[in-house]
Design an enzyme around this catalytic site. Sequence first.
Site, PDB file in Angstrom:
ATOM      1  N   ILE A  54       0.837  -1.214   0.000  1.00 40.28           N
ATOM      2  CA  ILE A  54       0.000   0.000   0.000  1.00 40.28           C
ATOM      3  C   ILE A  54       0.863   1.253   0.000  1.00 40.28           C
ATOM      4  O   ILE A  54       0.540   2.254  -0.647  1.00 40.28           O
ATOM      5  CB  ILE A  54      -0.954  -0.037   1.211  1.00 40.28           C
ATOM      6  N   GLY A  59       2.066   2.920  -3.292  1.00 33.20           N
ATOM      7  CA  GLY A  59       1.231   3.882  -4.024  1.00 33.20           C
ATOM      8  C   GLY A  59       0.792   5.056  -3.173  1.00 33.20           C
ATOM      9  O   GLY A  59       0.358   6.077  -3.688  1.00 33.20           O
ATOM     10  N   HIS A  60       0.892   4.899  -1.857  1.00 34.05           N
ATOM     11  CA  HIS A  60       0.371   5.936  -0.962  1.00 34.05           C
ATOM     12  C   HIS A  60       1.450   6.300   0.034  1.00 34.05           C
ATOM     13  O   HIS A  60       1.409   5.859   1.182  1.00 34.05           O
ATOM     14  CB  HIS A  60      -0.891   5.412  -0.265  1.00 34.05           C
ATOM     15  N   PHE A  61       2.456   7.123  -0.309  1.00 37.69           N
ATOM     16  CA  PHE A  61       2.662   7.681  -1.639  1.00 37.69           C
ATOM     17  C   PHE A  61       4.068   7.305  -2.084  1.00 37.69           C
ATOM     18  O   PHE A  61       4.920   7.067  -1.209  1.00 37.69           O
ATOM     19  CB  PHE A  61       2.508   9.205  -1.610  1.00 37.69           C
ATOM     20  N   LEU A  75       2.599   7.004   3.658  1.00 42.88           N
ATOM     21  CA  LEU A  75       1.674   7.435   4.706  1.00 42.88           C
ATOM     22  C   LEU A  75       0.571   6.398   4.867  1.00 42.88           C
ATOM     23  O   LEU A  75       0.098   5.828   3.873  1.00 42.88           O
ATOM     24  CB  LEU A  75       1.015   8.775   4.340  1.00 42.88           C
TER      25      LEU A  75
END
Lengths: 158, 93
Positions: free
Chosen positions: A34, A37-39, A44
Amino acid sequence: MRLEYFMLIDRVVRLDLGAGSITCEAKVPDNSTIFEGHFPGYPLMPGVLLIECMAQTAGWMLVAAHKLQRMPFLAAVKDAKLRSFVTPGQQLLTEAVLSHSGSGYAMTEASISCEGKLVCNADITFRLTGFPTPGFATEMRKRAEAIGLPISEALTND
Amino acid sequence: MSTTFDTIANIIAETCDIPRDSIKPESHAINDLGIDSLDFLDIAFAIDKAFGIKMPLEQWTQEVNEGKATTDRYFVLKNLSDRVDELVAAKGA
Protein backbone atom coordinates in the site's frame (compact mmCIF):
# COMPACT_ATOMS: atom_id res chain seq x y z
CA MET A 1 -1.64 -4.63 11.37
CA ARG A 2 -1.88 -6.61 8.17
CA LEU A 3 -3.08 -3.88 5.89
CA GLU A 4 -3.63 -6.03 2.82
CA TYR A 5 -5.89 -8.37 4.80
CA PHE A 6 -7.76 -5.58 6.57
CA MET A 7 -6.60 -7.03 9.87
CA LEU A 8 -5.91 -3.73 11.54
CA ILE A 9 -6.15 -4.52 15.25
CA ASP A 10 -3.19 -6.31 16.82
CA ARG A 11 -4.36 -6.70 20.40
CA VAL A 12 -7.19 -5.73 22.70
CA VAL A 13 -5.65 -3.97 25.69
CA ARG A 14 -8.80 -3.32 27.68
CA LEU A 15 -12.48 -4.05 27.31
CA ASP A 16 -15.09 -2.64 29.69
CA LEU A 17 -18.54 -3.68 28.57
CA GLY A 18 -20.15 -2.03 31.60
CA ALA A 19 -18.74 1.32 30.64
CA GLY A 20 -19.02 0.55 26.94
CA SER A 21 -15.39 1.11 26.04
CA ILE A 22 -12.46 -0.63 24.43
CA THR A 23 -8.78 0.10 23.91
CA CYS A 24 -6.59 -1.70 21.39
CA GLU A 25 -3.08 -1.63 20.01
CA ALA A 26 -2.21 -1.48 16.34
CA LYS A 27 1.26 -1.11 14.88
CA VAL A 28 1.58 0.26 11.39
CA PRO A 29 3.83 -2.14 9.44
CA ASP A 30 7.22 -0.97 8.27
CA ASN A 31 6.52 -2.27 4.80
CA SER A 32 3.38 -2.76 2.74
CA THR A 33 2.49 -2.70 -0.93
CA ILE A 34 0.00 0.00 0.00
CA PHE A 35 2.87 2.34 0.76
CA GLU A 36 4.18 1.88 -2.77
CA GLY A 37 1.23 3.88 -4.02
CA HIS A 38 0.37 5.94 -0.96
CA PHE A 39 2.66 7.68 -1.64
CA PRO A 40 5.67 6.92 -3.85
CA GLY A 41 8.69 8.07 -1.89
CA TYR A 42 6.53 9.37 0.95
CA PRO A 43 4.72 6.49 2.66
CA LEU A 44 1.67 7.43 4.71
CA MET A 45 -1.01 5.34 6.34
CA PRO A 46 -4.12 6.07 4.21
CA GLY A 47 -6.81 8.03 5.99
CA VAL A 48 -9.46 5.55 4.87
CA LEU A 49 -7.55 2.81 6.67
CA LEU A 50 -7.34 4.92 9.81
CA ILE A 51 -11.12 5.24 9.64
CA GLU A 52 -11.39 1.49 9.07
CA CYS A 53 -9.09 0.94 12.05
CA MET A 54 -11.38 3.06 14.24
CA ALA A 55 -14.38 1.13 12.89
CA GLN A 56 -12.74 -2.21 13.68
CA THR A 57 -11.95 -1.03 17.21
CA ALA A 58 -15.57 -0.07 17.83
CA GLY A 59 -16.71 -3.16 15.97
CA TRP A 60 -14.85 -5.54 18.27
CA MET A 61 -16.43 -3.84 21.24
CA LEU A 62 -19.87 -4.44 19.72
CA VAL A 63 -19.04 -8.03 18.83
CA ALA A 64 -18.17 -8.60 22.49
CA ALA A 65 -21.18 -6.68 23.77
CA HIS A 66 -23.44 -8.90 21.69
CA LYS A 67 -21.68 -12.07 22.84
CA LEU A 68 -20.34 -12.88 19.38
CA GLN A 69 -23.88 -13.46 18.16
CA ARG A 70 -24.22 -10.33 16.08
CA MET A 71 -22.02 -8.71 13.47
CA PRO A 72 -21.61 -4.93 13.30
CA PHE A 73 -21.51 -3.65 9.73
CA LEU A 74 -20.25 -0.15 9.05
CA ALA A 75 -23.17 2.15 8.21
CA ALA A 76 -22.04 5.73 8.65
CA VAL A 77 -18.96 7.77 9.50
CA LYS A 78 -19.51 11.31 10.73
CA ASP A 79 -17.25 14.16 11.66
CA ALA A 80 -14.14 12.20 10.77
CA LYS A 81 -11.05 14.27 11.47
CA LEU A 82 -7.61 13.15 10.31
CA ARG A 83 -5.42 15.34 12.46
CA SER A 84 -1.88 14.28 11.62
CA PHE A 85 0.08 11.96 9.34
CA VAL A 86 0.68 8.36 10.37
CA THR A 87 3.81 6.72 9.00
CA PRO A 88 5.17 3.17 8.77
CA GLY A 89 6.33 1.68 12.04
CA GLN A 90 4.25 3.86 14.34
CA GLN A 91 2.53 2.26 17.32
CA LEU A 92 -1.11 3.33 17.60
CA LEU A 93 -3.55 3.19 20.48
CA THR A 94 -7.12 2.86 19.25
CA GLU A 95 -10.14 3.53 21.43
CA ALA A 96 -13.91 3.49 21.15
CA VAL A 97 -16.84 4.21 23.42
CA LEU A 98 -20.46 3.25 22.95
CA SER A 99 -22.62 6.35 22.75
CA HIS A 100 -25.92 4.61 22.08
CA SER A 101 -27.11 1.02 21.79
CA GLY A 102 -30.21 1.01 19.63
CA SER A 103 -32.40 -1.74 18.26
CA GLY A 104 -30.38 -3.19 15.41
CA TYR A 105 -27.89 -0.37 15.37
CA ALA A 106 -25.24 1.26 17.54
CA MET A 107 -23.56 4.65 17.69
CA THR A 108 -19.93 4.91 18.76
CA GLU A 109 -17.18 7.47 19.16
CA ALA A 110 -13.75 6.29 18.15
CA SER A 111 -10.26 7.71 18.11
CA ILE A 112 -6.62 6.83 17.49
CA SER A 113 -3.64 8.30 19.28
CA CYS A 114 0.09 7.95 18.81
CA GLU A 115 2.56 8.69 21.61
CA GLY A 116 -0.21 10.43 23.53
CA LYS A 117 -1.25 12.66 20.67
CA LEU A 118 -4.68 12.42 19.07
CA VAL A 119 -4.26 11.33 15.46
CA CYS A 120 -7.88 11.02 14.33
CA ASN A 121 -11.41 10.62 15.59
CA ALA A 122 -14.90 10.01 14.22
CA ASP A 123 -18.46 9.15 15.16
CA ILE A 124 -19.25 5.76 13.68
CA THR A 125 -22.64 4.08 13.22
CA PHE A 126 -23.12 0.35 12.76
CA ARG A 127 -25.99 -1.86 11.74
CA LEU A 128 -26.14 -5.05 13.79
CA THR A 129 -27.32 -8.29 12.25
CA GLY A 130 -26.92 -11.98 12.83
CA PHE A 131 -23.90 -13.49 11.13
CA PRO A 132 -24.91 -14.22 7.53
CA THR A 133 -23.07 -17.55 7.51
CA PRO A 134 -21.84 -19.94 10.24
CA GLY A 135 -18.39 -19.89 8.72
CA PHE A 136 -18.20 -16.14 9.08
CA ALA A 137 -19.07 -16.41 12.77
CA THR A 138 -16.42 -19.07 13.26
CA GLU A 139 -13.75 -16.97 11.60
CA MET A 140 -14.69 -13.93 13.68
CA ARG A 141 -14.41 -15.98 16.85
CA LYS A 142 -10.95 -17.18 15.79
CA ARG A 143 -9.90 -13.63 15.07
CA ALA A 144 -11.34 -12.45 18.39
CA GLU A 145 -9.22 -15.02 20.19
CA ALA A 146 -6.15 -14.06 18.18
CA ILE A 147 -6.34 -10.41 19.20
CA GLY A 148 -7.14 -11.23 22.82
CA LEU A 149 -10.74 -10.11 22.92
CA PRO A 150 -11.83 -11.27 26.38
CA ILE A 151 -14.46 -13.66 25.11
CA SER A 152 -15.29 -15.19 28.48
CA GLU A 153 -16.09 -11.75 29.85
CA ALA A 154 -18.16 -11.02 26.78
CA LEU A 155 -20.13 -14.22 27.13
CA THR A 156 -20.89 -13.73 30.82
CA ASN A 157 -21.63 -10.01 30.72
CA ASP A 158 -25.28 -9.08 30.97
CA MET B 1 -45.09 22.22 25.97
CA SER B 2 -44.46 20.50 22.66
CA THR B 3 -46.26 17.31 21.75
CA THR B 4 -44.58 14.05 20.90
CA PHE B 5 -45.35 14.70 17.25
CA ASP B 6 -43.76 18.17 17.40
CA THR B 7 -40.61 16.74 18.93
CA ILE B 8 -40.38 14.00 16.32
CA ALA B 9 -41.13 16.40 13.47
CA ASN B 10 -38.42 18.77 14.68
CA ILE B 11 -35.95 15.89 14.87
CA ILE B 12 -36.80 14.82 11.31
CA ALA B 13 -36.54 18.38 10.02
CA GLU B 14 -33.14 18.86 11.60
CA THR B 15 -31.74 15.41 10.87
CA CYS B 16 -32.87 15.13 7.26
CA ASP B 17 -32.93 18.79 6.30
CA ILE B 18 -36.62 18.65 5.46
CA PRO B 19 -38.70 21.84 5.81
CA ARG B 20 -40.58 21.60 9.10
CA ASP B 21 -43.78 22.91 7.50
CA SER B 22 -43.90 19.93 5.13
CA ILE B 23 -43.89 17.40 7.97
CA LYS B 24 -47.49 16.59 8.92
CA PRO B 25 -49.00 14.07 11.34
CA GLU B 26 -50.29 12.10 8.36
CA SER B 27 -46.90 12.11 6.60
CA HIS B 28 -45.37 8.72 5.92
CA ALA B 29 -41.68 8.94 6.75
CA ILE B 30 -40.63 6.77 3.83
CA ASN B 31 -43.29 7.27 1.17
CA ASP B 32 -43.97 10.97 1.70
CA LEU B 33 -40.78 12.36 3.19
CA GLY B 34 -38.33 10.11 1.33
CA ILE B 35 -36.42 9.09 4.45
CA ASP B 36 -34.28 6.02 3.85
CA SER B 37 -33.29 3.38 6.37
CA LEU B 38 -29.90 4.91 7.10
CA ASP B 39 -31.34 8.34 7.76
CA PHE B 40 -33.96 6.70 9.93
CA LEU B 41 -31.19 5.37 12.18
CA ASP B 42 -30.21 8.97 12.96
CA ILE B 43 -33.85 9.79 13.62
CA ALA B 44 -34.25 6.74 15.85
CA PHE B 45 -31.10 7.71 17.74
CA ALA B 46 -32.42 11.23 18.33
CA ILE B 47 -35.87 9.97 19.35
CA ASP B 48 -34.35 7.37 21.70
CA LYS B 49 -32.29 10.11 23.31
CA ALA B 50 -35.09 12.68 23.47
CA PHE B 51 -37.57 10.32 25.12
CA GLY B 52 -35.21 8.03 27.02
CA ILE B 53 -36.49 4.95 25.22
CA LYS B 54 -35.23 2.29 22.83
CA MET B 55 -37.51 2.01 19.85
CA PRO B 56 -37.73 -1.69 18.93
CA LEU B 57 -36.89 -1.18 15.28
CA GLU B 58 -35.94 -4.79 14.72
CA GLN B 59 -39.24 -6.03 16.11
CA TRP B 60 -41.18 -3.52 14.02
CA THR B 61 -39.28 -4.49 10.88
CA GLN B 62 -39.94 -8.16 11.54
CA GLU B 63 -43.65 -7.51 12.00
CA VAL B 64 -43.79 -5.65 8.69
CA ASN B 65 -41.78 -8.30 6.88
CA GLU B 66 -44.03 -11.05 8.23
CA GLY B 67 -47.17 -9.18 7.24
CA LYS B 68 -48.29 -8.74 10.84
CA ALA B 69 -48.24 -4.96 10.56
CA THR B 70 -48.18 -2.34 7.84
CA THR B 71 -45.49 0.27 7.50
CA ASP B 72 -48.22 2.84 8.24
CA ARG B 73 -48.34 1.61 11.83
CA TYR B 74 -44.76 2.67 12.44
CA PHE B 75 -43.89 5.22 9.79
CA VAL B 76 -46.95 7.47 9.55
CA LEU B 77 -45.83 10.11 12.00
CA LYS B 78 -49.00 10.34 14.06
CA ASN B 79 -48.78 6.57 14.51
CA LEU B 80 -45.08 6.73 15.27
CA SER B 81 -45.89 9.36 17.89
CA ASP B 82 -48.40 6.96 19.43
CA ARG B 83 -45.80 4.18 19.48
CA VAL B 84 -43.32 6.50 21.20
CA ASP B 85 -45.97 7.52 23.75
CA GLU B 86 -46.62 3.84 24.44
CA LEU B 87 -42.91 3.19 24.98
CA VAL B 88 -42.60 6.18 27.31
CA ALA B 89 -45.64 4.99 29.27
CA ALA B 90 -44.26 1.46 29.47
CA LYS B 91 -40.96 2.82 30.77
CA GLY B 92 -42.70 4.65 33.58
CA ALA B 93 -44.99 1.75 34.48
